[in-house]
Design a protein around this motif. Sequence first.
Motif, PDB file in Angstrom:
ATOM      1  N   PHE A 261       1.381  -0.735   8.373  1.00 59.07           N
ATOM      2  CA  PHE A 261       0.149  -1.440   8.003  1.00 59.07           C
ATOM      3  C   PHE A 261      -1.027  -0.477   7.916  1.00 59.07           C
ATOM      4  CE2 PHE A 261      -3.893  -3.307   9.217  1.00 59.07           C
ATOM      5  CZ  PHE A 261      -4.026  -4.308   8.261  1.00 59.07           C
ATOM      6  N   ALA A 265      -2.963  -0.019   4.517  1.00 62.54           N
ATOM      7  CA  ALA A 265      -4.344  -0.506   4.504  1.00 62.54           C
ATOM      8  C   ALA A 265      -5.297   0.612   4.101  1.00 62.54           C
ATOM      9  CB  ALA A 265      -4.720  -1.067   5.874  1.00 62.54           C
ATOM     10  N   GLN A 369      -2.917 -10.068   6.437  1.00 61.66           N
ATOM     11  CA  GLN A 369      -1.486  -9.785   6.439  1.00 61.66           C
ATOM     12  C   GLN A 369      -0.691 -11.077   6.563  1.00 61.66           C
ATOM     13  OE1 GLN A 369       0.200  -6.253   7.491  1.00 61.66           O
ATOM     14  NE2 GLN A 369       1.655  -7.007   8.966  1.00 61.66           N
ATOM     15  N   SER A 371       2.742 -10.873   5.774  1.00 59.33           N
ATOM     16  CA  SER A 371       4.127 -10.443   5.972  1.00 59.33           C
ATOM     17  C   SER A 371       4.448 -10.352   7.458  1.00 59.33           C
ATOM     18  CB  SER A 371       4.364  -9.087   5.294  1.00 59.33           C
ATOM     19  OG  SER A 371       3.487  -8.109   5.808  1.00 59.33           O
ATOM     20  N   PHE A 399      -1.383  -8.912   2.034  1.00 59.37           N
ATOM     21  CA  PHE A 399      -0.122  -8.195   2.182  1.00 59.37           C
ATOM     22  C   PHE A 399       0.960  -9.262   2.316  1.00 59.37           C
ATOM     23  CE2 PHE A 399      -1.669  -3.886   4.128  1.00 59.37           C
ATOM     24  CZ  PHE A 399      -2.425  -3.673   2.991  1.00 59.37           C
ATOM     25  N   VAL A 409       6.459  -4.589   1.138  1.00 63.19           N
ATOM     26  CA  VAL A 409       5.205  -5.351   1.138  1.00 63.19           C
ATOM     27  C   VAL A 409       4.675  -5.418  -0.295  1.00 63.19           C
ATOM     28  CG1 VAL A 409       2.814  -5.471   1.962  1.00 63.19           C
ATOM     29  CG2 VAL A 409       4.612  -4.603   3.481  1.00 63.19           C
TER      30      VAL A 409
END
Length: 450
Positions: A261, A265, A369, A371, A399, A409
Amino acid sequence: MLQSSELPDCFYPNKPTSISPKWPTPNHTLYLSNLDDQKFLRFSIKYLYLYRKSIPSDTLKSSLSRALAEFYPLAGRLRISRDDEEKLEVDCNGEGAVFAEAFMDFSADEFLEASRRPNRSWRKLLYRVEAQSFLGVPPLVVQVTNLRCGGMILCTAINHCLADGIGTSQFLQAWAHFTTKPSADLAITAVHSRHALRPSYPPKITFPHPEFTKSTPHDTPLDLTQYLLSQPLVPTSITFTPSHILRLKKLCVPSLKCTSFEALASHVWRTWVRTLNLPPALKVKLLFSVNVRKRLRPELPQGYYGNGFVLGCAETTARELVNANVRHGVKLVQEAKGSLTDDYVRSMIDLLEERRTRPDLSASLVISQWSKMGLEDLDFGEGRPLHMGPLASEIYCLFLPVMSDFNAVTVLMSMPESLVSKFEYHMRDFSERDDKEREEKDGCDGNDYI
């Protein structure tokens, strides 16, 4: 660039029905925490699921009624608090959720073909409740659309003031559970009370909170959100495989270890700023959702489905972000996550008690997020979904899970139409060449925004 397909109209054989809890539930007022009823959360989270085979509507209605017996506030109605007109509360009156049934002359494969890019016609997959205000819309609205191939599209709108992404996943999993195992109890009991997140009295604001503080210099009267909303926006989505994410993470080693992440990101934030060609001295922010259930002391109980997240805030100048390696953004994301201690979150709750403020979106990218929260595993008895995502694409970034690969992703967001190609190019470019070489290669003159 793949063009989205317009969906045909839905046919509604019957009027929507109201689904109430299967048995009588407590009739009381549910307190909402300051994290729940923030003004920027006063909307519904709209999920879309595509299935190869449909489930009989009577079965889904029965299991939904059972799930609402466990999550009974979702069958209630939001209202302004009797004690504070700035706050909301839930009247747990068992009035019920809205359930609509429809048919569409479309196939699951046709929908999959265009699923990378949502468009406005997808909105017809969710029944529109006519209401004068946000408060007039029931906390839960469902539409089941049967397709000509025998497949099914399930759309849900769940009020964000009652639940966050983890909480909505918990509820949807409960609904699926009761569809396949009507007589089996849930492994995790829903926790309704929000009192663990009550503010201090008097409020104690012990930290600065940059996520709510506007940092745009006075001599640069720039509101990026307003600019974006004034442009023709189109959705763009790019899927990052595990190998793509590993390449991003390798840009940080050996001096810095990071999560998938954090790397992704940082890359998306950097690409977004580069694409918009923002003023070099402009302070830009990355706001991203962080689950704080286990960061609080004591931890929030298992089964807590209310809003247990806050926004982490990374901040730097456009020049520093674009000119540096992806490692720079990763460090800022890690520092922002590390600051979210119990004391910090309590200070934020107290700030929201004193001032009903909103996050600073003037020069911010927001990432949410979806996921790895269990949303992609929603099985009502005929298998996992072929597709899971939002009903519409927004200017904030999602995401999303990839159905065929748990570790992949999909990044989805809307961008000005004139900048989509440039954004997609930089998103796919993982190298660390200098800016001049990049601009020469993609033909950008650096004047797309200012």
